[in-house]
Design a protein around this motif. Structure first.
Motif, mmCIF file in Angstrom:
data_model
loop_
_atom_site.group_PDB
_atom_site.id
_atom_site.type_symbol
_atom_site.label_atom_id
_atom_site.label_comp_id
_atom_site.label_asym_id
_atom_site.label_seq_id
_atom_site.Cartn_x
_atom_site.Cartn_y
_atom_site.Cartn_z
ATOM 1 N N GLU A 36 30.080 40.114 10.201
ATOM 2 C CA GLU A 36 31.447 39.847 9.459
ATOM 3 C C GLU A 36 32.497 41.207 10.064
ATOM 4 O O GLU A 36 33.842 40.767 10.158
ATOM 5 N N ALA A 37 31.957 42.281 10.316
ATOM 6 C CA ALA A 37 33.006 43.362 10.411
ATOM 7 C C ALA A 37 33.533 42.954 12.088
ATOM 8 O O ALA A 37 34.641 43.240 12.224
ATOM 9 N N ALA A 38 32.824 42.362 12.849
ATOM 10 C CA ALA A 38 33.305 41.974 14.146
ATOM 11 C C ALA A 38 34.037 41.012 14.248
ATOM 12 O O ALA A 38 35.178 40.950 14.711
ATOM 13 N N PHE A 39 33.858 40.056 13.016
ATOM 14 C CA PHE A 39 34.730 38.782 12.886
ATOM 15 C C PHE A 39 36.282 39.153 12.437
ATOM 16 O O PHE A 39 37.164 39.071 12.947
ATOM 17 N N ILE A 40 36.269 40.387 11.509
ATOM 18 C CA ILE A 40 37.433 40.690 11.104
ATOM 19 C C ILE A 40 38.058 41.705 11.992
ATOM 20 O O ILE A 40 39.350 41.322 12.297
ATOM 21 N N GLY A 41 37.445 42.346 12.908
ATOM 22 C CA GLY A 41 38.088 43.073 13.898
ATOM 23 C C GLY A 41 38.621 41.977 14.852
ATOM 24 O O GLY A 41 39.649 42.421 15.391
ATOM 25 N N LEU A 70 34.039 29.020 11.245
ATOM 26 C CA LEU A 70 32.660 28.486 11.417
ATOM 27 C C LEU A 70 32.206 28.765 12.611
ATOM 28 O O LEU A 70 30.973 29.502 12.684
ATOM 29 N N GLY A 71 32.603 28.418 13.705
ATOM 30 C CA GLY A 71 32.117 28.320 14.971
ATOM 31 C C GLY A 71 32.246 29.828 15.434
ATOM 32 O O GLY A 71 30.997 30.222 16.095
ATOM 33 N N LEU A 72 33.257 30.716 15.223
ATOM 34 C CA LEU A 72 33.031 32.078 15.645
ATOM 35 C C LEU A 72 32.127 32.878 15.102
ATOM 36 O O LEU A 72 31.499 33.755 15.581
ATOM 37 N N GLN A 73 31.721 32.670 13.658
ATOM 38 C CA GLN A 73 30.930 33.367 12.727
ATOM 39 C C GLN A 73 29.543 33.281 13.313
ATOM 40 O O GLN A 73 28.785 33.926 13.477
ATOM 41 N N PHE A 74 29.469 31.755 13.529
ATOM 42 C CA PHE A 74 28.168 31.436 14.253
ATOM 43 C C PHE A 74 27.908 32.005 15.509
ATOM 44 O O PHE A 74 26.632 32.637 15.684
ATOM 45 N N ALA A 122 20.949 31.537 12.565
ATOM 46 C CA ALA A 122 22.278 31.502 12.238
ATOM 47 C C ALA A 122 22.772 30.224 11.695
ATOM 48 O O ALA A 122 23.661 29.980 10.879
ATOM 49 N N LEU A 123 22.287 29.160 12.245
ATOM 50 C CA LEU A 123 22.494 27.908 11.919
ATOM 51 C C LEU A 123 21.949 27.161 10.615
ATOM 52 O O LEU A 123 22.503 26.516 9.954
ATOM 53 N N VAL A 124 20.771 27.978 10.313
ATOM 54 C CA VAL A 124 20.175 27.399 9.217
ATOM 55 C C VAL A 124 19.909 28.527 8.315
ATOM 56 O O VAL A 124 18.617 29.033 8.224
ATOM 57 N N PRO A 125 20.753 29.368 7.638
ATOM 58 C CA PRO A 125 20.474 30.638 7.069
ATOM 59 C C PRO A 125 19.199 30.432 5.911
ATOM 60 O O PRO A 125 18.628 31.637 5.780
ATOM 61 N N GLY A 126 19.312 29.464 5.253
ATOM 62 C CA GLY A 126 18.081 29.282 4.258
ATOM 63 C C GLY A 126 16.666 29.404 4.909
ATOM 64 O O GLY A 126 15.785 29.321 4.167
#
Length: 155
Positions: A36-41, A70-74, A122-126
């Motif tokens: 998430e930090a990389a995403f915000i950056g 969603l794609g970028l976070q994945f 990453a695709l199925v966190p659960g």
């Protein structure tokens, strides 16, 4: 030079054993924070670049559409997992918690196996919840890819 001895009796007893749901969840939470930090950056950098090339009149954080988010976070979470697991078998979170991802035979993961495992996680966190139901602390992804997450306080 030999690695330092493990001084805690409980830690010494767990060394090499499969990690449980709590340790693995905490490690994944830390790794999610890294992604998430990389995403915000990335949002900030793209915002600055859009200003520099003249697409924006001022510097604003890039606000992509939901599918792009969603794609970028994945991609970022998959990258964080893959880089850590294919290298030393540890992401930042796993290193902090004293965990290592290995094959079921105790070897380091290949890049390909790490990538497939990371993509699945990453695709199925659960998917991690199945570790709690397993008597051997293995998830479905561990069974499918013949991997395990062990307590390992070595270097």
């Amino acid at each position: 030079m030999s690695p330092p001895a493990i001084r805690n009796d409980r830690a010494r007893a767990l060394q090499g054993e499969n990690a449980g749901i709590v340790s693995r969840s905490l490690a994944n939470l830390i790794d999610f924070g890294v992604a998430e930090a990389a995403f915000i950056g990335l949002l900030i950098v793209v915002g600055i670049l859009r200003f520099v090339v003249g697409l924006e009149r001022s510097i604003v954080v890039w606000q992509p559409s939901a599918p792009v988010v969603l794609g970028l976070q994945f991609v970022l979470l998959t990258a964080v997992f893959t880089i850590g697991w294919a290298g030393a078998g540890r992401t930042l979170g796993k290193g902090i918690l004293g965990l290592r991802v290995l094959t079921s035979s105790g070897e380091a993961l290949t890049f390909r196996r790490a990538l497939v495992r990371a993509s699945l996680c990453a695709l199925v966190p659960g998917i991690l919840l199945f570790v709690a139901l397993s008597g051997k602390n293995l998830g479905i992804h561990d069974h499918l890819l013949r991997t395990q997450v062990n307590y390992d306080w070595g270097r």
